[in-house]
Design a protein around this motif. Sequence first.
Motif, PDB file in Angstrom:
ATOM      1  N   ARG A   1       0.870  -1.186   0.000  1.00 26.16           N
ATOM      2  CA  ARG A   1       0.000   0.000   0.000  1.00 26.16           C
ATOM      3  C   ARG A   1       0.901   1.228   0.000  1.00 26.16           C
ATOM      4  NH1 ARG A   1      -3.872   1.031   5.093  1.00 26.16           N
ATOM      5  NH2 ARG A   1      -1.891   1.482   6.084  1.00 26.16           N
TER       6      ARG A   1
ATOM      7  N   ASP B   1      -4.102  -4.430  -8.863  1.00 24.06           N
ATOM      8  CA  ASP B   1      -4.979  -4.875  -7.779  1.00 24.06           C
ATOM      9  C   ASP B   1      -4.999  -6.383  -7.670  1.00 24.06           C
ATOM     10  OD1 ASP B   1      -5.735  -2.497  -6.728  1.00 24.06           O
ATOM     11  OD2 ASP B   1      -7.404  -2.236  -8.114  1.00 24.06           O
TER      12      ASP B   1
ATOM     13  N   GLN C   1       1.939   9.015  -5.503  1.00 22.08           N
ATOM     14  CA  GLN C   1       1.347   7.691  -5.699  1.00 22.08           C
ATOM     15  C   GLN C   1       0.304   7.335  -4.628  1.00 22.08           C
ATOM     16  OE1 GLN C   1       4.093   4.352  -5.730  1.00 22.08           O
ATOM     17  NE2 GLN C   1       3.162   3.671  -7.646  1.00 22.08           N
TER      18      GLN C   1
ATOM     19  N   THR D   1      -2.891   9.309  -5.246  1.00 18.49           N
ATOM     20  CA  THR D   1      -3.552   8.770  -6.443  1.00 18.49           C
ATOM     21  C   THR D   1      -4.242   7.451  -6.117  1.00 18.49           C
ATOM     22  OG1 THR D   1      -1.887   9.825  -7.807  1.00 18.49           O
ATOM     23  CG2 THR D   1      -3.162   8.060  -8.844  1.00 18.49           C
ATOM     24  N   ASP D   2      -3.550   6.597  -5.348  1.00 18.16           N
ATOM     25  CA  ASP D   2      -4.109   5.302  -4.941  1.00 18.16           C
ATOM     26  C   ASP D   2      -5.422   5.490  -4.167  1.00 18.16           C
ATOM     27  OD1 ASP D   2      -3.738   2.309  -4.037  1.00 18.16           O
ATOM     28  OD2 ASP D   2      -3.978   3.429  -2.161  1.00 18.16           O
ATOM     29  N   ARG D   3      -5.433   6.394  -3.178  1.00 19.50           N
ATOM     30  CA  ARG D   3      -6.642   6.578  -2.367  1.00 19.50           C
ATOM     31  C   ARG D   3      -7.782   7.146  -3.215  1.00 19.50           C
ATOM     32  NH1 ARG D   3      -2.719   4.791  -0.147  1.00 19.50           N
ATOM     33  NH2 ARG D   3      -2.325   4.818   2.108  1.00 19.50           N
TER      34      ARG D   3
ATOM     35  N   THR E   1      -8.194   6.821  -6.460  1.00 18.84           N
ATOM     36  CA  THR E   1      -8.661   5.808  -7.407  1.00 18.84           C
ATOM     37  C   THR E   1      -9.609   4.842  -6.709  1.00 18.84           C
ATOM     38  OG1 THR E   1      -6.533   5.984  -8.494  1.00 18.84           O
ATOM     39  CG2 THR E   1      -7.869   4.073  -9.075  1.00 18.84           C
ATOM     40  N   ARG E   2      -9.225   4.395  -5.499  1.00 18.23           N
ATOM     41  CA  ARG E   2     -10.100   3.461  -4.765  1.00 18.23           C
ATOM     42  C   ARG E   2     -11.423   4.120  -4.404  1.00 18.23           C
ATOM     43  NH1 ARG E   2      -6.913  -0.845  -3.844  1.00 18.23           N
ATOM     44  NH2 ARG E   2      -4.716  -0.287  -3.891  1.00 18.23           N
TER      45      ARG E   2
END
Length: 343
Positions: free
Chosen positions: A202, A225, A330, A333-335, A337-338
């Motif tokens: 993560r 994922d 990153q 962006t990850d949070r 996107t989710r």
Amino acid sequence: MPEILPVAWQSDAPLPAASLDALQRAVDVLRGGGLVAIPTETVYGLAAVAIDPDAVARIFTAKGRPSSNPLIVHVADADAAEPLVAAWPETAAQAATRHWPGPLTMVLPASTVVPAVVRAGGPTVAVRCPAHPITANLLRLLGQPLAAPSANRSGMISPTTAAHVAASLGEAVDLILDGGTCDCGIESTVLDLSVSPPRILRPGPIDRSTLELSLSCPVEGPGSDANVAGRSPGLLPRHYAPRATLHVLHDGQQFVRERLEQGERVGWITRGKLANTGSTTFASKRLQHINLPNDPAGYAHALYATLHRLDDAGADAIVVEAPPSGDAWQAVTDRLTRASKRD
Ligand code: TXA
Ligand code: MG
């Protein structure tokens, strides 16, 4: 309402008496098998004594968390982590020296001390030494490790204030230690050191290039994922979600205008600049425009609080300007996107 105790501190000074009393109360609740929400430098955690399986089971119930999703164990220092793990490789020692206390979680082979419920039955344990002075003091006073996921209902946005915790969990938590607003504002970096080369499960406040420098070895980034979900069960595509639909767009103006014209309430999050909101459409009372700092740490610090605020204001849609590419952005962006994935 759960019991909420304010805790204050000053760097390099002993804790004030009222804070010490609050920590002692937290120790009593935890030793009695209860749940305490704790401030950390990332987000608030929902803590139970990690070696008390019944107390840990209550965390899963309080959050509505699937039992297949393991918990992070919080420790006072690296010495307190060692009994929990079956191996303490040189990479772990280096990472702990460089980044603990701080927002780095390490996944390592578990020792028999860690109850199965904490590991979700798996062979590894995630360990982290938090930097927040209140929780650091609590861990020392308690003398035992604390299992703690983020203190929110499963799948919802992590809390960065005590008020967020109370709103999300209500009386499912016995006591909340109110240590103010969390510094980082997003969850720790989770680094798997049970594999070679080490792999980020993560992304978080400590990015990949920083870890490569600290460990003097290549670190794999978070994979797709499909790859990561098997190793870190919490990383389901939809996670960290507000109630409103969330849309990440490079240029959201047109989309915002259309949604407003359809009568929706819209939250619009831009970055580092004021968008051109001069037209009459954008003067709508149904639009809340929030401009966040254009640096990853400043942006992350404010992100969840902003999503909570827009949700509380009843936004139907939240439009977010897409972050730049690159390691430093990153985690954000990850949070996002989710949060934008729908069931
Ligand atoms: O910043 C944080 O990490 C916060 C604060 C409270 O410390 N905690 C947190 O916990 O975000 P949680 O449970 O919301 O997220 C922990 C993540 C999940 O994605 C979980 O699947 C993963 O870490 N994890 C925990 N134990 C693991 C293990 N043994 N192997 C792989 N992933 C693990
Ligand atoms: Mg969480």
